[in-house]
Design a protein around this motif. Structure first.
Motif, PDB file in Angstrom:
ATOM      1  N   SER A 242      82.956 -70.905   5.236  1.00 36.98           N
ATOM      2  CA  SER A 242      81.925 -70.824   6.289  1.00 36.98           C
ATOM      3  C   SER A 242      80.558 -70.578   5.660  1.00 36.98           C
ATOM      4  N   ILE A 243      79.532 -70.656   6.483  1.00 38.66           N
ATOM      5  CA  ILE A 243      78.170 -70.223   6.115  1.00 38.66           C
ATOM      6  C   ILE A 243      77.789 -69.164   7.149  1.00 38.66           C
ATOM      7  N   ASP A 244      77.739 -67.924   6.730  1.00 39.46           N
ATOM      8  CA  ASP A 244      77.709 -66.785   7.652  1.00 39.46           C
ATOM      9  C   ASP A 244      76.293 -66.495   8.179  1.00 39.46           C
ATOM     10  N   PRO A 245      76.005 -66.814   9.450  1.00 40.27           N
ATOM     11  CA  PRO A 245      74.672 -66.528  10.000  1.00 40.27           C
ATOM     12  C   PRO A 245      74.454 -65.039  10.263  1.00 40.27           C
ATOM     13  N   ILE A 246      75.536 -64.272  10.436  1.00 37.10           N
ATOM     14  CA  ILE A 246      75.376 -62.831  10.662  1.00 37.10           C
ATOM     15  C   ILE A 246      74.816 -62.161   9.415  1.00 37.10           C
ATOM     16  N   LEU A 247      75.301 -62.553   8.246  1.00 42.38           N
ATOM     17  CA  LEU A 247      74.777 -62.009   6.994  1.00 42.38           C
ATOM     18  C   LEU A 247      73.316 -62.390   6.806  1.00 42.38           C
ATOM     19  N   ALA A 320      67.354 -69.387   4.623  1.00 43.13           N
ATOM     20  CA  ALA A 320      67.516 -70.389   3.565  1.00 43.13           C
ATOM     21  C   ALA A 320      68.248 -69.815   2.353  1.00 43.13           C
ATOM     22  N   VAL A 321      67.928 -68.556   1.996  1.00 46.32           N
ATOM     23  CA  VAL A 321      68.614 -67.900   0.873  1.00 46.32           C
ATOM     24  C   VAL A 321      70.121 -67.869   1.109  1.00 46.32           C
ATOM     25  N   HIS A 322      70.518 -67.721   2.348  1.00 45.62           N
ATOM     26  CA  HIS A 322      71.943 -67.627   2.682  1.00 45.62           C
ATOM     27  C   HIS A 322      72.490 -68.949   3.230  1.00 45.62           C
ATOM     28  N   ARG A 323      71.810 -70.065   2.883  1.00 44.52           N
ATOM     29  CA  ARG A 323      72.256 -71.429   3.204  1.00 44.52           C
ATOM     30  C   ARG A 323      72.271 -71.735   4.709  1.00 44.52           C
ATOM     31  N   CYS A 324      71.485 -70.969   5.464  1.00 40.61           N
ATOM     32  CA  CYS A 324      71.398 -71.189   6.914  1.00 40.61           C
ATOM     33  C   CYS A 324      70.056 -71.817   7.269  1.00 40.61           C
ATOM     34  N   ASN A 325      69.969 -72.292   8.492  1.00 38.01           N
ATOM     35  CA  ASN A 325      68.703 -72.770   9.055  1.00 38.01           C
ATOM     36  C   ASN A 325      68.251 -71.795  10.141  1.00 38.01           C
ATOM     37  N   ALA A 326      66.930 -71.689  10.315  1.00 37.43           N
ATOM     38  CA  ALA A 326      66.412 -70.773  11.338  1.00 37.43           C
ATOM     39  C   ALA A 326      65.198 -71.372  12.024  1.00 37.43           C
ATOM     40  N   THR A 327      65.104 -71.130  13.302  1.00 41.42           N
ATOM     41  CA  THR A 327      63.901 -71.469  14.078  1.00 41.42           C
ATOM     42  C   THR A 327      63.421 -70.204  14.762  1.00 41.42           C
ATOM     43  N   VAL A 328      62.106 -70.016  14.806  1.00 43.55           N
ATOM     44  CA  VAL A 328      61.521 -68.815  15.404  1.00 43.55           C
ATOM     45  C   VAL A 328      60.632 -69.228  16.568  1.00 43.55           C
ATOM     46  N   ASP A 329      60.851 -68.615  17.721  1.00 44.14           N
ATOM     47  CA  ASP A 329      60.072 -68.896  18.926  1.00 44.14           C
ATOM     48  C   ASP A 329      59.321 -67.624  19.321  1.00 44.14           C
ATOM     49  N   PHE A 330      57.999 -67.723  19.437  1.00 45.12           N
ATOM     50  CA  PHE A 330      57.193 -66.575  19.834  1.00 45.12           C
ATOM     51  C   PHE A 330      56.957 -66.530  21.340  1.00 45.12           C
ATOM     52  N   LEU A 331      57.610 -67.378  22.083  1.00 43.53           N
ATOM     53  CA  LEU A 331      57.676 -67.316  23.548  1.00 43.53           C
ATOM     54  C   LEU A 331      56.299 -67.347  24.208  1.00 43.53           C
ATOM     55  N   ASP A 332      55.366 -68.074  23.618  1.00 46.19           N
ATOM     56  CA  ASP A 332      53.995 -68.092  24.129  1.00 46.19           C
ATOM     57  C   ASP A 332      53.879 -68.679  25.527  1.00 46.19           C
ATOM     58  N   GLU A 333      54.718 -69.652  25.834  1.00 43.95           N
ATOM     59  CA  GLU A 333      54.621 -70.290  27.145  1.00 43.95           C
ATOM     60  C   GLU A 333      55.203 -69.409  28.245  1.00 43.95           C
TER      61      GLU A 333
END
Length: 442
Positions: A242-247, A320-333
């Motif tokens: 697996s690629i662990d997103p929790i870690l 990225a260090v843990h081989r995952c992808n991430a998106t960040v939403d600042f909820l501006d709308e």
């Protein structure tokens, strides 16, 4: 004349000179303030049974019928009805449910007074005759009192309209609780001629008859973020498949804490808090993704923007260090970030003069400690010199537990209503008197 009598005479003259200097200084200070003798009985008027009982009645009706942001249709209608009875013209709708009233000459200078109207999605737990009639909604932040006190100020100012040297703009604003109603008011253009704006907020921990504020930053800028960290799910017994997103998320959270401890100036107060972590539904399966979310706070625009930039960099980088992808939403709308609330220095001096004159120097806390909470009043201050202060409404009971704002147990002392109404009216009228002199060269 003997030496001792000569010394005594010198001391007499010395003290007479010192006394005269004090009198002169006091006279100079008083004469430098605008003549507001016509407005010095506003608190007495606000406390009169006619005005006080009327305000209490309005506040309780609004409290019984709480409405969330941009849904304040009944509250708006009630406010307009009272303005109609007083013969005060207004614009509506502004920012969906907002009401903008006008008292005075209709000519410059213009000064604004602001009150928010929205409630919170909280179930009221206080048992009293005027408890919220709407399940899951409550005026737990005192906006019912804010709107009422502005109506009270309107009643007082309307009675003295012929003495007003300019125009008072009444801003009944929707959606302060996270939806940035103030920004929509600004974008509507109704305040384009306003040269100053005042706002207040109740404080259940501050005694009735006391106020608190400060010059400069008083409340922090506040923003939200939500991030989705995606990996590859699988059985917890064989994690290498697996690629662990929790870690990845856990390391991201730890790194976020170092933004304040290692990147912020220790004298520049900042906060980053991760308060949401959702991922997985069972103990032996690594999920495909997790979601984290939180808030960030700072007292300067520069620090606030830097926090936002680094939050995204850290979450994406640690993923990225843990081989995952991430998106960040600042909820501006959905939930726009609020800038820091920064009080204008000249308006602070004006506020202190008015408040001390009305309440006495011991009841005016003019150097309060800034708070990390946020207020969308800051949107006005980005385009207009603005001033925000805190008004005491501590409950008359001597209970050890004093519910805070946003508590289902919040109870406010309605004896505080006249103070807010009178301060609003006095701040606006004396400001106009002073600036009318400047505008017209008097």
């Amino acid at each position: 004349m003997t030496s001792s009598s000569f010394k005594f005479k010198c001391f007499q003259y010395f003290f007479i000179i010192i006394f005269m200097l004090h009198v002169y200084a006091a006279t100079s200070i008083l004469s430098s303030s605008p003549d507001n003798s016509s407005f010095n009985n506003f608190l007495e008027i606000a406390k009169s049974p006619e005005v006080f009982d009327w305000m209490v009645s309005i506040r309780r009706k609004i409290h019984e019928n709480p409405e969330l942001g941009y849904e304040e249709f009944d509250t708006s209608e009630r406010i307009r009805s009272e303005l109609d009875k007083m013969g005060i013209p207004y614009k509506h709708p502004v920012a969906i449910t907002g009401v903008i009233g006008f008292i005075g000459t209709g000519l410059p200078p213009f000064v604004a007074l602001r009150a928010d109207m929205d409630a919170l999605p909280i179930q009221e737990m206080v048992e009293w005759e005027h408890k919220s009639k709407v399940a899951g909604k409550m005026h737990a932040c005192g906006h019912d009192a804010h709107a009422t006190m502005l109506l009270g100020a309107a009643k007082i100012l309307k009675h003295h309209e012929k003495e007003i040297q300019g125009t008072v703009v009444l801003v009944f604003q929707p959606a302060e609780e996270g939806s940035g109603g103030a920004r929509k008011i600004v974008e509507s253009g109704v305040l384009q001629n306003v040269t100053a704006i005042f706002g207040l907020h109740i404080a259940p921990e501050l005694p009735v008859g006391e106020v608190a504020s400060r010059s400069g930053p008083i409340l922090a800028g506040g923003g939200r973020f939500e991030a989705k960290i995606s990996g590859k799910g699988g059985h917890a017994a064989i994690p290498h498949h697996s690629i662990d997103p929790i870690l990845a998320a856990s390391n991201g959270i730890i790194s976020l804490q170092q933004l304040v401890s290692r990147e912020a100036d220790p004298l520049d107060t900042q906060v980053v808090t991760v308060a949401k972590f959702q991922g997985g539904s069972t103990f032996n399966v690594i999920p495909d993704y997790v979601t984290i979310g939180g808030t960030y706070r700072a007292f300067s625009k520069q620090s606030f923007d830097q926090l936002r930039l680094r939050i995204e960099q850290i979450i994406v980088g640690q993923a990225a260090v843990h081989r995952c992808n991430a998106t960040v939403d600042f909820l501006d709308e959905v939930k726009p970030s609020y800038p820091p609330t920064v009080n204008d220095g000249d308006l602070h001096e004006h506020f202190v003069n008015v408040a001390v004159s009305m309440l006495g120097i011991n009841n005016v806390k003019s150097a309060m400690t800034p708070a990390m909470t946020s207020e969308d009043f800051a949107f006005y201050q980005e385009v207009i010199p603005g001033y925000f202060f805190i008004l005491g409404v501590k409950n008359a009971s001597h209970k050890r537990f004093q519910p805070s704002l946003h508590s289902p147990y919040l109870q406010i002392n309605e004896d505080g209503l006249p103070y807010g109404a009178a301060l609003h009216a006095s701040l606006a009228s004396s400001y106009l008197l002073k600036h009318h002199h400047h505008v017209h060269g008097v």
